[in-house]
Design a protein around this motif. Sequence first.
Motif, PDB file in Angstrom:
ATOM      1  N   VAL A 205       0.617  -1.093  -0.032  1.00 58.85           N
ATOM      2  CA  VAL A 205      -0.162  -0.099   0.095  1.00 58.85           C
ATOM      3  C   VAL A 205       0.648   1.259   0.181  1.00 58.85           C
ATOM      4  CG1 VAL A 205      -1.625   1.191   1.214  1.00 58.85           C
ATOM      5  CG2 VAL A 205      -1.738  -1.270   1.362  1.00 58.85           C
ATOM      6  N   PRO A 206       0.852   2.046  -0.835  1.00 60.14           N
ATOM      7  CA  PRO A 206       1.718   3.158  -1.121  1.00 60.14           C
ATOM      8  C   PRO A 206       1.330   4.503  -0.124  1.00 60.14           C
ATOM      9  CG  PRO A 206       0.545   3.237  -2.943  1.00 60.14           C
ATOM     10  CD  PRO A 206      -0.083   2.011  -2.112  1.00 60.14           C
ATOM     11  N   GLU A 207       2.213   5.141   0.017  1.00 55.33           N
ATOM     12  CA  GLU A 207       1.856   6.377   1.037  1.00 55.33           C
ATOM     13  C   GLU A 207       0.890   7.295   0.381  1.00 55.33           C
ATOM     14  OE1 GLU A 207       4.311  10.209   3.228  1.00 55.33           O
ATOM     15  OE2 GLU A 207       5.166   8.956   1.732  1.00 55.33           O
ATOM     16  N   PRO A 208      -0.396   7.610   0.915  1.00 49.28           N
ATOM     17  CA  PRO A 208      -1.212   8.202   0.412  1.00 49.28           C
ATOM     18  C   PRO A 208      -0.986   9.713  -0.004  1.00 49.28           C
ATOM     19  CG  PRO A 208      -1.723   8.126   2.740  1.00 49.28           C
ATOM     20  CD  PRO A 208      -0.399   7.159   2.447  1.00 49.28           C
ATOM     21  N   ALA A 209      -1.635  10.399  -0.982  1.00 50.10           N
ATOM     22  CA  ALA A 209      -1.364  11.586  -1.623  1.00 50.10           C
ATOM     23  C   ALA A 209      -2.125  12.783  -0.898  1.00 50.10           C
ATOM     24  CB  ALA A 209      -1.672  11.472  -3.114  1.00 50.10           C
ATOM     25  N   VAL A 210      -2.382  12.308   0.336  1.00 47.94           N
ATOM     26  CA  VAL A 210      -3.214  13.292   1.118  1.00 47.94           C
ATOM     27  C   VAL A 210      -2.725  13.605   2.443  1.00 47.94           C
ATOM     28  CG1 VAL A 210      -5.469  12.944   0.052  1.00 47.94           C
ATOM     29  CG2 VAL A 210      -5.003  11.345   1.926  1.00 47.94           C
ATOM     30  N   PRO A 211      -2.869  14.615   3.079  1.00 45.35           N
ATOM     31  CA  PRO A 211      -2.519  14.668   4.481  1.00 45.35           C
ATOM     32  C   PRO A 211      -2.974  13.668   5.590  1.00 45.35           C
ATOM     33  CG  PRO A 211      -3.062  16.934   3.604  1.00 45.35           C
ATOM     34  CD  PRO A 211      -3.437  15.803   2.534  1.00 45.35           C
ATOM     35  N   PRO A 212      -2.270  13.398   6.387  1.00 47.29           N
ATOM     36  CA  PRO A 212      -2.859  12.424   7.392  1.00 47.29           C
ATOM     37  C   PRO A 212      -3.775  13.018   8.250  1.00 47.29           C
ATOM     38  CG  PRO A 212      -0.592  13.200   8.195  1.00 47.29           C
ATOM     39  CD  PRO A 212      -0.860  13.494   7.047  1.00 47.29           C
ATOM     40  N   SER A 213      -4.902  12.193   8.843  1.00 50.47           N
ATOM     41  CA  SER A 213      -5.852  12.547   9.794  1.00 50.47           C
ATOM     42  C   SER A 213      -5.224  13.145  10.944  1.00 50.47           C
ATOM     43  CB  SER A 213      -6.556  11.365  10.086  1.00 50.47           C
ATOM     44  OG  SER A 213      -7.795  11.525  11.381  1.00 50.47           O
ATOM     45  N   ASP A 214      -5.917  14.272  11.439  1.00 54.05           N
ATOM     46  CA  ASP A 214      -5.422  14.863  12.810  1.00 54.05           C
ATOM     47  C   ASP A 214      -6.087  14.329  13.826  1.00 54.05           C
ATOM     48  OD1 ASP A 214      -7.810  16.337  12.661  1.00 54.05           O
ATOM     49  OD2 ASP A 214      -7.150  18.064  12.462  1.00 54.05           O
ATOM     50  N   GLY A 215      -7.047  13.404  13.651  1.00 57.77           N
ATOM     51  CA  GLY A 215      -7.703  12.622  14.798  1.00 57.77           C
ATOM     52  C   GLY A 215      -8.759  13.688  15.634  1.00 57.77           C
ATOM     53  N   THR A 216      -9.102  14.780  15.038  1.00 56.95           N
ATOM     54  CA  THR A 216     -10.120  15.560  15.804  1.00 56.95           C
ATOM     55  C   THR A 216     -11.743  15.354  15.162  1.00 56.95           C
ATOM     56  OG1 THR A 216      -9.807  17.484  14.315  1.00 56.95           O
ATOM     57  CG2 THR A 216      -8.472  17.150  16.100  1.00 56.95           C
ATOM     58  N   ALA A 217     -11.703  14.876  13.854  1.00 54.95           N
ATOM     59  CA  ALA A 217     -13.080  14.688  13.148  1.00 54.95           C
ATOM     60  C   ALA A 217     -13.878  13.724  13.804  1.00 54.95           C
ATOM     61  CB  ALA A 217     -12.851  14.361  11.815  1.00 54.95           C
ATOM     62  N   ARG A 218     -15.248  13.962  14.203  1.00 55.00           N
ATOM     63  CA  ARG A 218     -15.882  12.872  15.089  1.00 55.00           C
ATOM     64  C   ARG A 218     -16.673  12.041  13.872  1.00 55.00           C
ATOM     65  NH1 ARG A 218     -18.560  17.080  19.608  1.00 55.00           N
ATOM     66  NH2 ARG A 218     -16.309  17.706  20.570  1.00 55.00           N
ATOM     67  N   ILE A 219     -15.848  11.218  13.116  1.00 55.06           N
ATOM     68  CA  ILE A 219     -16.093  10.608  12.133  1.00 55.06           C
ATOM     69  C   ILE A 219     -15.499   9.321  12.259  1.00 55.06           C
ATOM     70  CG2 ILE A 219     -16.286  10.170   9.575  1.00 55.06           C
ATOM     71  CD1 ILE A 219     -15.894  13.050   9.255  1.00 55.06           C
ATOM     72  N   ILE A 220     -16.261   8.187  12.230  1.00 52.46           N
ATOM     73  CA  ILE A 220     -15.889   6.668  12.256  1.00 52.46           C
ATOM     74  C   ILE A 220     -16.216   6.189  10.983  1.00 52.46           C
ATOM     75  CG2 ILE A 220     -16.397   4.563  13.095  1.00 52.46           C
ATOM     76  CD1 ILE A 220     -17.436   5.674  15.644  1.00 52.46           C
ATOM     77  N   ALA A 221     -15.286   5.411  10.346  1.00 53.86           N
ATOM     78  CA  ALA A 221     -15.623   5.116   8.749  1.00 53.86           C
ATOM     79  C   ALA A 221     -15.234   3.530   8.725  1.00 53.86           C
ATOM     80  CB  ALA A 221     -14.573   5.780   7.928  1.00 53.86           C
ATOM     81  N   GLY A 222     -15.953   2.891   7.742  1.00 56.26           N
ATOM     82  CA  GLY A 222     -15.638   1.524   7.340  1.00 56.26           C
ATOM     83  C   GLY A 222     -15.856   1.634   6.057  1.00 56.26           C
ATOM     84  N   ALA A 223     -15.030   0.387   5.305  1.00 61.59           N
ATOM     85  CA  ALA A 223     -15.019   0.225   3.878  1.00 61.59           C
ATOM     86  C   ALA A 223     -14.774  -1.144   3.455  1.00 61.59           C
ATOM     87  CB  ALA A 223     -13.859   1.134   3.245  1.00 61.59           C
ATOM     88  N   GLY A 224     -15.487  -1.417   2.397  1.00 60.46           N
ATOM     89  CA  GLY A 224     -15.322  -2.931   1.915  1.00 60.46           C
ATOM     90  C   GLY A 224     -16.638  -3.138   0.927  1.00 60.46           C
ATOM     91  N   ARG A 225     -16.635  -4.380   0.510  1.00 66.27           N
ATOM     92  CA  ARG A 225     -17.768  -4.749  -0.420  1.00 66.27           C
ATOM     93  C   ARG A 225     -19.064  -4.897   0.379  1.00 66.27           C
ATOM     94  NH1 ARG A 225     -19.839  -5.869  -5.013  1.00 66.27           N
ATOM     95  NH2 ARG A 225     -20.755  -7.841  -5.461  1.00 66.27           N
ATOM     96  N   LEU A 226     -19.962  -4.510   0.237  1.00 68.58           N
ATOM     97  CA  LEU A 226     -21.301  -4.716   1.073  1.00 68.58           C
ATOM     98  C   LEU A 226     -21.959  -6.099   1.029  1.00 68.58           C
ATOM     99  CD1 LEU A 226     -23.008  -1.282   0.707  1.00 68.58           C
ATOM    100  CD2 LEU A 226     -21.324  -1.835   2.331  1.00 68.58           C
TER     101      LEU A 226
END
Length: 419
Positions: A205-226
């Motif tokens: 998995v390559p290094e992402p092209a976006v800045p890392p999360s700062d851990g402050t957003a009140r968001i939980i995420a999940g991802a994958g085939r449903l």
Amino acid sequence: MEREGERPVNTSGIRPVKIVFLIHNVYGIGGTIRTTLNLAAALADRHQVEIVSMLRHRERPRFEIDPRVTVVPLVDIRAGSDDTADPMFTEPATVFPAAEKRYRQYSRLTDRRAEDYLRRCRAEVIIGTRPGLNVYLARFGPSRAVRIAQEHLTHDSHVKKLRAELARHYAGLDAVVTTTEADAAVYRARMPLPGVRVLAVPNSVPEPAVPPSDGTARIIAGAGRLVRGKRFDLLIEAFADVAAKYPDWVLRVYGGGPDRERLQRLIDDRGLGGQATLMGARSPIETEFAQASIVVSASDAESFGMTLVEAMRCGVPVVSTDCPLGPAEIIRHGVDGLLVPVDDGEALTAAMLGLITDDSARRRMGEEARVSARRFDPAPIARTYEELFTALVAGRRARRRGALWHTRLRPALRGALRR
């Protein structure tokens, strides 16, 4: 041939070779596609790399492909294509294993195109990326090439009939590569393959092209085939208890699949319409993960866990079920993420609540995750494959020398001694 790759520049001293990947459908979305493209791009630094896509269902691939990598589609299944009018297109495959999960998507035309391509292939290394394609490789791949079967699924996820067929064909290959040490151990124990190297190499998995999360957003995420095995239903149920205590936190689930309607009904029934959202598929997923503060996987089983690594590379701590076989080889519990028992909604809820209520622990684990995930960078994974190629070629030479000794030199020496 759809696109010609540029000639690679080799500054490492490693002899450049032509490497071919056989993949089900590079035009879609999935973990095997992502990791194959990552590895192909890394190998293209020193080698000529080609991806052969058995099927093609759209004009352009969903994922970005390194311009140095050539893409060769074999069967065009788009409506109105010449291939769909071929009589063999509607006839069942006779080579692709009937017990393979993708069997219904294959045909005699796919069998024929795979055979024609592989019989003419001049690559030094050919890598299959799913069981049915590994059977093609064993049946039709040139014996002079190094032939490697990648297993992105697991031994135990294959039905007994398929395992028996794979054992016969894998015995003629040079190596079988799993994504985890645990699965490699299962293959060694349950599918003995004398003379075939069985080893684990993790997905890259390559290094992402976006800045890392700062851990402050009140968001939980999940991802994958449903699909049911990913247990997004368990995640939604566990999040319902989180939302009751912390209504300012939200859940975003990324992906598509046949379970979408059932999951949406569950969200509606639990009154989570404003807090839990099925977001659909996203690419690249790192853009979404970087906006979250926690990523959760509730799967019953994983052959590796690409989304875990992708989240960690974004500096996000992951809560994952300790399911077979990948998560425990990716996450260090309490250091860069949390592992919970399979099918335990209460433990999943407790883990999410623990990270929500402890800002410092959440941010510390996120930073540890970002550092730890560097071991999955494509460059060292590509070097591991190059070392494997070299070892397999050396092993072949040693076996040829041994065969020469037993069939020619040893009898000649005996004859000379008798004289």
